[in-house]
Design a protein around this motif. Structure first.
Motif, mmCIF file in Angstrom:
data_model
loop_
_atom_site.group_PDB
_atom_site.id
_atom_site.type_symbol
_atom_site.label_atom_id
_atom_site.label_comp_id
_atom_site.label_asym_id
_atom_site.label_seq_id
_atom_site.Cartn_x
_atom_site.Cartn_y
_atom_site.Cartn_z
ATOM 1 N N CYS A 103 0.797 -1.228 0.000
ATOM 2 C CA CYS A 103 0.000 0.000 0.000
ATOM 3 C C CYS A 103 0.831 1.280 0.000
ATOM 4 C CB CYS A 103 -0.929 0.027 1.215
ATOM 5 S SG CYS A 103 -2.145 -1.312 1.234
ATOM 6 N N ALA A 104 2.160 1.154 0.080
ATOM 7 C CA ALA A 104 3.016 2.338 0.178
ATOM 8 C C ALA A 104 4.020 2.363 -0.969
ATOM 9 C CB ALA A 104 3.752 2.353 1.514
ATOM 10 N N ASP A 105 4.014 3.448 -1.723
ATOM 11 C CA ASP A 105 5.022 3.646 -2.758
ATOM 12 C C ASP A 105 6.257 4.336 -2.202
ATOM 13 O OD1 ASP A 105 3.497 2.777 -5.268
ATOM 14 O OD2 ASP A 105 2.114 4.177 -4.323
ATOM 15 N N LEU A 106 6.068 5.156 -1.175
ATOM 16 C CA LEU A 106 7.145 5.799 -0.427
ATOM 17 C C LEU A 106 6.743 5.819 1.038
ATOM 18 C CD1 LEU A 106 7.976 9.006 -2.525
ATOM 19 C CD2 LEU A 106 9.600 7.206 -1.963
ATOM 20 N N VAL A 107 7.730 5.772 1.925
ATOM 21 C CA VAL A 107 7.449 5.818 3.360
ATOM 22 C C VAL A 107 8.216 6.974 3.989
ATOM 23 C CG1 VAL A 107 7.772 4.632 5.569
ATOM 24 C CG2 VAL A 107 6.912 3.371 3.592
ATOM 25 N N ALA A 108 7.520 7.766 4.804
ATOM 26 C CA ALA A 108 8.131 8.842 5.575
ATOM 27 C C ALA A 108 8.075 8.487 7.059
ATOM 28 C CB ALA A 108 7.405 10.159 5.332
ATOM 29 N N VAL A 109 9.228 8.393 7.675
ATOM 30 C CA VAL A 109 9.320 8.058 9.096
ATOM 31 C C VAL A 109 9.463 9.364 9.876
ATOM 32 C CG1 VAL A 109 10.526 6.702 10.847
ATOM 33 C CG2 VAL A 109 10.432 5.890 8.476
ATOM 34 N N GLY A 110 8.324 9.907 10.279
ATOM 35 C CA GLY A 110 8.329 11.143 11.048
ATOM 36 C C GLY A 110 8.140 12.374 10.191
ATOM 37 N N ASN A 111 7.550 13.408 10.809
ATOM 38 C CA ASN A 111 7.317 14.696 10.163
ATOM 39 C C ASN A 111 7.670 15.816 11.143
ATOM 40 O OD1 ASN A 111 5.992 16.401 7.934
ATOM 41 N ND2 ASN A 111 4.890 17.056 9.761
ATOM 42 N N GLU A 112 8.732 16.549 10.845
ATOM 43 C CA GLU A 112 9.179 17.688 11.652
ATOM 44 C C GLU A 112 9.444 17.317 13.115
ATOM 45 O OE1 GLU A 112 6.482 20.961 10.893
ATOM 46 O OE2 GLU A 112 7.384 21.308 8.922
ATOM 47 N N VAL A 113 9.897 16.090 13.324
ATOM 48 C CA VAL A 113 10.206 15.621 14.679
ATOM 49 C C VAL A 113 11.357 16.432 15.283
ATOM 50 C CG1 VAL A 113 11.035 13.644 16.004
ATOM 51 C CG2 VAL A 113 9.365 13.301 14.186
ATOM 52 N N LEU A 114 12.397 16.661 14.492
ATOM 53 C CA LEU A 114 13.543 17.424 14.984
ATOM 54 C C LEU A 114 13.198 18.891 15.149
ATOM 55 C CD1 LEU A 114 16.377 15.767 12.853
ATOM 56 C CD2 LEU A 114 15.834 15.346 15.261
ATOM 57 N N LEU A 115 12.405 19.436 14.249
ATOM 58 C CA LEU A 115 11.996 20.827 14.359
ATOM 59 C C LEU A 115 11.227 21.057 15.656
ATOM 60 C CD1 LEU A 115 11.994 23.537 12.733
ATOM 61 C CD2 LEU A 115 9.716 22.876 11.925
ATOM 62 N N ARG A 116 10.364 20.108 16.012
ATOM 63 C CA ARG A 116 9.591 20.236 17.262
ATOM 64 C C ARG A 116 10.385 19.842 18.485
ATOM 65 N NH1 ARG A 116 5.960 17.320 14.101
ATOM 66 N NH2 ARG A 116 6.312 15.496 15.413
ATOM 67 N N GLY A 117 11.452 19.066 18.312
ATOM 68 C CA GLY A 117 12.228 18.583 19.451
ATOM 69 C C GLY A 117 11.621 17.389 20.153
#
Length: 274
Positions: A103-117
């Motif tokens: 079901c996934a063509d690309l996978v993103a592990v996290g979104n702005e995790v470092l920006l938020r800390g």
């Protein structure tokens, strides 16, 4: 061609991707979303995009990639990581299961995790590594503000694909200079990505709300930015995701009054700019 005609032309042709959230009025993160509402909202998007980007794999959002594929859309599937370790484990387990199910063509592990800390660099790299090890053959990366990839080269190195959020608005850039400024953001990301695939994972402009330094919200500005970005990206072969498909009222709490007004469609799925 008038701006309205250009907008209709871009929509008819379809853009590379849309950032997708199925929340209805009164819903916010933590609410359970249904298959019916996901399908209804994806049907709205389907004629106008080739890819859908989802943000979470829990609370019903794990249904989005399957439904998107059923509708002929490609999927950038996100695992939402935050400060809650138990939720992070569920998100990672679910994104692995979805990708293994095709079901996934690309996978993103996290979104702005470092920006938020929310996580340390090492914790994030461990999460990326776990997903990569579980999904050989599927590109895995991380999403954050474009400048993060320069500041965290080990994270950049851990990604198969680099996914940069590029918002001239949030850097106070006047609308007239926004596209050249966004292109600079992309080039800065490419410069530190060692030739890896780079995707603009979010960009957009709000149609309503308070100014942010020199950046002024407004319907004309929002349409101009969308059209200019789409035309440029199509000409240059840039992979990009417009933020967002739909307005989300809950985001006012996190981003101020502009937070609710980034969609091409309003909260009731009515196209805003025709």
């Amino acid at each position: 061609m008038t701006l309205a005609e250009a907008f209709r032309s871009v929509l008819a042709q379809g853009v590379h991707g849309l950032c997708f959230s199925p929340y209805l009025e009164g819903q916010a993160p933590g609410a359970q979303v249904s298959e019916a509402q996901i399908r209804q909202r994806l049907e709205v998007c389907r004629p106008h995009a080739r890819w859908i980007r989802s943000f979470s794999c829990t609370d019903g959002h794990e249904q989005t990639p399957r439904i998107a594929h059923e509708l002929g859309l490609k999927t950038l599937v996100g695992a939402w990581l935050g400060a809650d370790a138990e939720i992070n484990v569920r998100e990672i387990d679910n994104v692995i299961a979805l990708a293994r199910a095709g079901c996934a063509d690309l996978v993103a592990v996290g979104n702005e995790v470092l920006l938020r800390g929310d996580l340390t660099e090492d914790e994030l790299i461990d999460c990326i590594a776990r997903v990569k090890a579980a999904l050989p053959g599927i590109p895995v990366g991380y999403v954050d503000a474009y400048f993060i990839f320069e500041n965290y080269p080990r994270v950049t190195a851990a990604c198969d694909v680099v996914m940069a959020n590029c918002y001239p608005f949030w850097e106070g850039c006047p609308r007239e200079q926004a596209l050249p400024y966004m292109r600079q953001m992309l080039e800065k990301t490419r410069a530190v990505s060692a030739g890896k695939r780079v995707i603009i994972s979010e960009t957009g402009w709000p149609h309503q709300g308070s100014p942010f330094h020199g950046a002024l919200p407004g319907p004309t500005a929002a349409v101009q930015y969308f059209v200019e970005t789409a035309v440029w990206a199509e000409r240059e072969g840039i992979e990009w995701f417009h933020f967002a498909a739909f307005d989300e009222a809950w985001k006012v709490g996190a981003e101020g009054d502009v937070g609710a007004f980034w969609g091409l469609w309003d909260k009731d799925a009515k196209l805003k700019y025709l």
